[in-house]
Scaffold this active site. Structure first.
Site, short mmCIF file in Angstrom:
data_model
loop_
_atom_site.label_atom_id
_atom_site.label_comp_id
_atom_site.label_asym_id
_atom_site.label_seq_id
_atom_site.Cartn_x
_atom_site.Cartn_y
_atom_site.Cartn_z
N GLU B 65 6.53 -8.64 2.93
CA GLU B 65 6.76 -8.48 1.49
C GLU B 65 7.02 -7.03 1.13
OE1 GLU B 65 2.87 -9.83 0.06
OE2 GLU B 65 2.19 -7.75 -0.03
N HIS B 67 6.92 -4.40 -2.76
CA HIS B 67 6.53 -4.35 -4.18
C HIS B 67 6.52 -2.90 -4.64
CE1 HIS B 67 2.95 -3.71 -1.82
NE2 HIS B 67 2.93 -4.96 -1.43
N HIS B 71 0.36 0.46 -0.70
CA HIS B 71 -0.81 0.07 0.08
C HIS B 71 -1.31 1.28 0.86
CE1 HIS B 71 -0.74 -4.13 -0.75
NE2 HIS B 71 0.23 -4.47 0.06
N HIS B 105 6.93 -4.59 4.64
CA HIS B 105 5.81 -4.32 5.56
C HIS B 105 5.17 -5.63 6.00
CE1 HIS B 105 4.17 -4.42 1.47
NE2 HIS B 105 3.04 -4.87 1.99
N CYS B 119 -7.55 -2.42 2.93
CA CYS B 119 -6.36 -2.09 2.15
C CYS B 119 -6.78 -1.72 0.74
CB CYS B 119 -5.39 -3.27 2.12
SG CYS B 119 -3.90 -2.94 1.14
#
Lengths: 155, 155
Positions: B65, B67, B71, B105, B119
């Site tokens: 995914e 975004h 992270h 990733h 995370c």
């Protein structure tokens, strides 16, 4: 476009990390902290928080302090004890510690080994407040806290 | 006054924590993730970020995914590989991974052992975007990424 350089992968070796500076703390005249180092693992304008790694050498301790912001802690190595408010707890690897706003707290390496922990904290935060002599006296009036601050927690 | 109940100390045992729910992921029809669990370690109105623990079982992988949010990852146990943008990296315990905004990733447990990682993520964040078939084709056009996505990274 984003101009920030971000290294995607930083290797760890023995509680040090690529590109991460080791920041030693000096001794403190009032003995509010001793033998602790800090490494800033993640800090970025796009991240709302920072992730730091603190390591307390045997017999050392973090600053006794409190503040409006919270701490979210995960023990990465070793055993030790912490004070959170009026509670003294024995810590083991991967244990979680939540320090609420305005709560006195300290971490101590009480078992002859280094105590290392991750601490997540808001990037925008207030400065810690140190205890006054009256605050210290009030804390030490509780025997289990006095023993902790003397480096001799009960359990 | 703050009415939130915050447990100051939550003990860890074998990558589970007191009061922390284990959230399994279901299999995904497009095989975008497999055999991964999630535990939310820290989430609080006063914390600008959350800290989660993900564990990928051997041969499993996290969602492929991207975004807008970042992270900040620290490997807690095991070895494996990750994809960050066009880079495939071998991961070892305590390694740090930075996933910049809008970067594809994925984390894979490629070495026959569980891969567990922390995370840190902003509490306020956008929803992840999944790859279109065209995105997947573009990724797989790069041999080292194709090998990674096939569970057979080069190193």
């Amino acid at each position: 476009m984003d101009e920030i350089t971000r290294t995607p992968h930083r290797r760890a070796r023995d509680y040090r990390w690529d590109e991460v500076e080791l920041r030693p703390y000096k001794e403190d005249a009032r003995a509010l902290f001793r033998d602790i180092t800090r490494q800033l693992l993640f800090s970025d304008p796009e991240l709302a928080s920072e992730l730091r790694y603190f390591e307390v050498a045997p017999e050392g301790f973090s600053t006794l302090e409190r503040h409006a912001h919270m701490h979210a802690v995960l023990v990465l190595r070793g055993h030790g004890h912490c004070l959170i408010g009026n509670e003294v707890r024995r810590l083991s690897p991967h244990d979680l510690v939540t320090v609420p706003p305005w709560t006195w707290h300290q971490f101590r390496a009480t078992t002859g080994e280094p105590l290392g922990f991750l601490c997540m904290v808001n990037a925008a935060r207030d400065k810690p407040a140190l205890p006054s002599d009256a605050d210290l006296a009030a804390l030490k009036a509780q025997p289990h806290i006095a023993a902790f601050l003397d480096g001799k927690p009960a359990d």
